[in-house]
Design a protein around this motif. Structure first.
Motif, mmCIF file in Angstrom:
data_model
loop_
_atom_site.group_PDB
_atom_site.id
_atom_site.type_symbol
_atom_site.label_atom_id
_atom_site.label_comp_id
_atom_site.label_asym_id
_atom_site.label_seq_id
_atom_site.Cartn_x
_atom_site.Cartn_y
_atom_site.Cartn_z
ATOM 1 N N GLN A 5 -1.338 7.793 -10.994
ATOM 2 C CA GLN A 5 -2.353 8.797 -10.673
ATOM 3 C C GLN A 5 -1.709 9.961 -9.935
ATOM 4 O OE1 GLN A 5 -5.500 7.442 -8.089
ATOM 5 N NE2 GLN A 5 -6.653 9.337 -8.282
ATOM 6 N N ARG B 47 0.833 -1.211 0.000
ATOM 7 C CA ARG B 47 0.000 0.000 0.000
ATOM 8 C C ARG B 47 0.863 1.254 0.000
ATOM 9 N NH1 ARG B 47 -5.223 0.241 1.473
ATOM 10 N NH2 ARG B 47 -4.981 2.283 0.552
ATOM 11 N N MET C 125 0.952 7.781 -6.932
ATOM 12 C CA MET C 125 0.088 6.635 -6.647
ATOM 13 C C MET C 125 0.068 5.772 -7.892
ATOM 14 S SD MET C 125 -2.161 5.038 -4.698
ATOM 15 C CE MET C 125 -3.781 5.263 -3.996
ATOM 16 N N PHE D 189 -9.771 -2.665 -10.442
ATOM 17 C CA PHE D 189 -8.547 -2.047 -9.953
ATOM 18 C C PHE D 189 -8.097 -2.655 -8.632
ATOM 19 C CE2 PHE D 189 -7.621 1.667 -12.572
ATOM 20 C CZ PHE D 189 -8.808 1.850 -13.271
ATOM 21 N N GLY D 190 -6.790 -2.580 -8.401
ATOM 22 C CA GLY D 190 -6.249 -2.847 -7.085
ATOM 23 C C GLY D 190 -6.393 -1.620 -6.187
ATOM 24 N N SER D 191 -5.926 -1.754 -4.966
ATOM 25 C CA SER D 191 -6.070 -0.669 -3.987
ATOM 26 C C SER D 191 -5.013 0.411 -4.122
ATOM 27 C CB SER D 191 -6.003 -1.237 -2.570
ATOM 28 O OG SER D 191 -7.078 -2.113 -2.341
ATOM 29 N N GLY D 192 -4.048 0.187 -4.981
ATOM 30 C CA GLY D 192 -3.045 1.213 -5.223
ATOM 31 C C GLY D 192 -1.820 1.076 -4.335
ATOM 32 N N LEU E 24 -1.611 2.500 -9.756
ATOM 33 C CA LEU E 24 -2.786 1.640 -9.752
ATOM 34 C C LEU E 24 -2.640 0.550 -10.799
ATOM 35 C CD1 LEU E 24 -5.523 4.389 -9.488
ATOM 36 C CD2 LEU E 24 -5.093 2.639 -7.785
#
Lengths: 114, 119
Positions: A37, A9, A88, A105-108, A90
């Motif tokens: 992002q 994360r 970030m 998407f994943g959680s980033g 993603l």
């Protein structure tokens, strides 16, 4: 439900380090993507893959490379991290290409390069 | 030129009220798809709703509806009866039909609108 899992994360790395961001999806999706992002810029495509060992550059590939050795795993590599790669990241996957196929998407991963 | 434009960087809405998030798009392709995603503070982008360019009716998914005005090239998201859990970033995206390498169809995201729901 399809799950896209990003291994970290939060990451803090030093300038010049080699950085690996890992992404795994569990639903046999053909396509996988890495986006970056940044505030005010939306999501920008770095690389994508439409099959094992197949990869294509997106809009901002400079400074990045990718690897897809297995269908479920897509890795983003920063060969020599720089502070302007603080962002970030993603990961996303989609079953197929098609107008109505959305992304999962994943959680980033929030990467800070110091 | 921006392919997807979200002109509202931030918005506030009172709980239980309806809110409209604006999205305009630009494409010369007659065939395309439009998406809205929600990104809570946790970071994960969550798919909300899809509208195809040839769909005759506006898409709806629960409290979400897409106000699709093709001639104006707008695809606004309407959230009815806002809840505190709706506070998040919202992204509009467009997939174009033209295929590239491996069949890739380009997806362009807007810059997002940050929605805050006030109790």
């Amino acid at each position: 439900d399809v799950k896209v899992t990003q291994s970290s994360r939060y990451l803090v790395k030093r300038t010049g380090e080699k950085v690996f961001l890992e992404c795994v999806q569990d639903m046999d999706h053909e396509n996988m993507f890495w986006y970056r992002q940044d505030p005010g810029l939306g999501l920008r495509l770095i690389y994508f893959s439409y099959d094992v060992k197949m990869k294509e550059k997106g809009d901002i590939p400079e400074g990045y490379s990718v690897s897809r050795e297995k269908k479920e795993r897509f890795s983003l590599i920063l060969e020599s991290a720089s502070t302007n790669q603080t962002s970030m990241y993603l990961c996303a996957s989609s079953l197929k290409f098609g107008l109505n196929y959305g992304y999962t998407f994943g959680s980033g991963t929030r990467l800070t390069v110091v | 030129a921006q392919k997807i434009t979200q002109t509202q960087p931030g918005m506030f809405v009172q709980e239980k009220e309806a809110v409209t998030l604006d999205c305009t798009y630009d494409t010369s392709d007659p065939s395309y798809g439009l998406f809205w995603y929600k990104q809570p503070s946790s970071g994960e982008m969550i798919f909300l709703i899809y509208q195809g360019s040839y769909d005759q009716q506006n898409a709806t998914e629960g409290r979400y509806s897409l106000n699709f005005q093709k001639a104006r090239k707008s695809a606004n998201l309407v959230i009815s009866a806002s809840q505190l859990g709706d506070s998040a970033m919202y992204f509009c995206a467009m997939r174009e039909a033209k295929r590239g390498s491996g069949g890739y169809q380009k997806v362009t995201f807007g810059t997002g609108t940050k929605l805050q729901v006030i109790p």
